[in-house]
Design a protein around this motif. Structure first.
Motif, short mmCIF file in Angstrom:
data_model
loop_
_atom_site.label_atom_id
_atom_site.label_comp_id
_atom_site.label_asym_id
_atom_site.label_seq_id
_atom_site.Cartn_x
_atom_site.Cartn_y
_atom_site.Cartn_z
N LEU A 99 -14.57 7.81 -8.48
CA LEU A 99 -15.69 7.85 -9.40
C LEU A 99 -15.67 6.71 -10.41
N ASN A 100 -14.45 6.31 -10.80
CA ASN A 100 -14.34 5.29 -11.85
C ASN A 100 -12.98 4.59 -11.74
N ASN A 101 -12.67 3.76 -12.73
CA ASN A 101 -11.42 3.00 -12.72
C ASN A 101 -10.18 3.87 -12.88
N GLY A 102 -10.35 5.16 -13.17
CA GLY A 102 -9.20 6.06 -13.24
C GLY A 102 -8.63 6.41 -11.88
N ALA A 103 -9.38 6.09 -10.80
CA ALA A 103 -8.94 6.40 -9.44
C ALA A 103 -8.02 5.30 -8.93
N TYR A 104 -6.83 5.24 -9.49
CA TYR A 104 -5.87 4.20 -9.10
C TYR A 104 -4.46 4.77 -9.04
N ASP A 105 -3.59 4.08 -8.33
CA ASP A 105 -2.16 4.34 -8.25
C ASP A 105 -1.80 5.75 -7.81
N PHE A 106 -2.29 6.12 -6.64
CA PHE A 106 -1.90 7.39 -6.02
C PHE A 106 -0.80 7.10 -5.01
N CYS A 160 0.85 -1.18 0.00
CA CYS A 160 0.00 0.00 0.00
C CYS A 160 0.89 1.24 0.00
N ASN A 161 0.61 2.18 -0.89
CA ASN A 161 1.37 3.42 -0.92
C ASN A 161 1.06 4.32 0.26
N PHE A 162 -0.22 4.36 0.66
CA PHE A 162 -0.61 5.37 1.64
C PHE A 162 -1.94 4.99 2.27
N LEU A 163 -2.14 5.38 3.53
CA LEU A 163 -3.42 5.29 4.22
C LEU A 163 -3.80 6.67 4.70
N LEU A 164 -5.10 6.98 4.68
CA LEU A 164 -5.59 8.29 5.13
C LEU A 164 -6.89 8.11 5.87
N ASN A 165 -7.00 8.73 7.04
CA ASN A 165 -8.24 8.75 7.79
C ASN A 165 -8.96 10.04 7.43
N THR A 166 -10.14 9.93 6.82
CA THR A 166 -10.89 11.12 6.40
C THR A 166 -12.00 11.47 7.36
N GLY A 167 -12.11 10.77 8.45
CA GLY A 167 -13.19 10.99 9.42
C GLY A 167 -14.00 9.72 9.57
N ASP A 168 -14.97 9.53 8.70
CA ASP A 168 -15.77 8.30 8.73
C ASP A 168 -15.15 7.17 7.93
N TYR A 169 -14.10 7.46 7.18
CA TYR A 169 -13.51 6.45 6.30
C TYR A 169 -12.01 6.31 6.52
N LEU A 170 -11.55 5.09 6.39
CA LEU A 170 -10.13 4.81 6.24
C LEU A 170 -9.95 4.54 4.75
N ASP A 217 -0.54 0.43 -4.21
CA ASP A 217 0.39 0.67 -5.31
C ASP A 217 -0.13 -0.01 -6.57
N GLY A 218 -0.36 0.78 -7.63
CA GLY A 218 -0.80 0.23 -8.91
C GLY A 218 -2.23 -0.26 -8.95
N LYS A 221 -0.79 11.56 -7.93
CA LYS A 221 -0.73 10.38 -8.80
C LYS A 221 0.71 9.88 -8.87
N ASP A 222 0.92 8.61 -8.60
CA ASP A 222 2.25 8.02 -8.54
C ASP A 222 3.00 8.19 -9.86
N GLY A 223 4.24 8.65 -9.77
CA GLY A 223 5.10 8.78 -10.94
C GLY A 223 4.76 9.94 -11.86
N THR A 224 3.92 10.88 -11.40
CA THR A 224 3.53 12.02 -12.24
C THR A 224 3.64 13.31 -11.44
N ASN A 225 3.43 14.42 -12.13
CA ASN A 225 3.38 15.73 -11.48
C ASN A 225 1.93 16.16 -11.25
N ARG A 226 0.99 15.22 -11.31
CA ARG A 226 -0.43 15.53 -11.19
C ARG A 226 -0.95 15.31 -9.77
N VAL A 227 -1.77 16.27 -9.34
CA VAL A 227 -2.48 16.15 -8.07
C VAL A 227 -3.97 16.26 -8.37
N HIS A 228 -4.71 15.23 -7.97
CA HIS A 228 -6.16 15.22 -8.14
C HIS A 228 -6.79 15.52 -6.79
#
Length: 175
Positions: free
Chosen positions: A34-41, A1-11, A16-17, A55-62
């Motif tokens: 929202l869809n299958n694009g939400a992967y590999d952060f 797993c690349n990362f875990l985040l507690n958002t309040g009601d959700y873990l 990775d990948g 997003k892993d390996g990119t300069n993009r932040v969603h």
């Protein structure tokens, strides 16, 4: 797993990948995003009502403003019959991957090996510290906020930043 985040009601888990997953109890997991694009952060952070995900390996932040990340997408361009994510921010030019982010003095900063970027409320990233000439995979391997300073390594030095200038605080070598 690349990362875990507690958002309040959700873990939320960022494998990775793989697709982002969420759980309310830590044992039952379902797809997030929202869809299958939400992967590999690689990383995620909460700031001012938004969850930012690099997003892993990119300069993009969603980003998404739902604690279950139900609208997180993750694609920069249309692919696999999915549309491009309108909630995406490019950190600088060139595909130098982001390494992570920190909240310091009420602001969000994103790190790349060539510098530090301030994420504005307007969702535009602006470079505030430039290490282009000192670019290294050793830069920003970690960071911490201590005694009102943001502290981070750049090559073989430890720097502290007060929001306007950096100072070298590298300890002397032990003899």
């Amino acid at each position: 797993c690349n990362f875990l985040l507690n958002t309040g009601d959700y873990l939320v888990a960022f494998p990775d990948g793989a697709r982002v997953r969420k759980s309310t109890n830590g044992t039952t997991w379902t797809d997030a995003g929202l869809n299958n694009g939400a992967y590999d952060f690689k990383w995620a952070i909460i700031h001012n009502g938004f969850i930012y995900c690099g997003k892993d390996g990119t300069n993009r932040v969603h980003y998404d403003d739902n604690e279950d990340l139900s609208e997180l997408e993750g694609l920069a361009v249309a692919a696999w019959g999915l549309t491009a994510d309108p909630a995406v921010i490019s950190i600088g030019i060139g595909n130098i991957p982001t390494l992570g982010a920190a909240v310091y003095a009420g602001n969000l900063y994103v790190f790349r090996e060539d510098g530090m970027w301030h994420m504005g409320e307007d969702k535009i990233a602006r470079k505030v510290i430039d290490f282009t000439t000192d670019r290294s995979s050793d830069n920003f391997r970690s960071w911490a906020v201590v005694n009102g300073y943001l502290i981070f390594p750049v090559r073989d030095t430890i720097l502290q930043w007060n929001g306007s200038r950096t100072s070298d605080i590298t300890p002397s070598r032990i003899t």
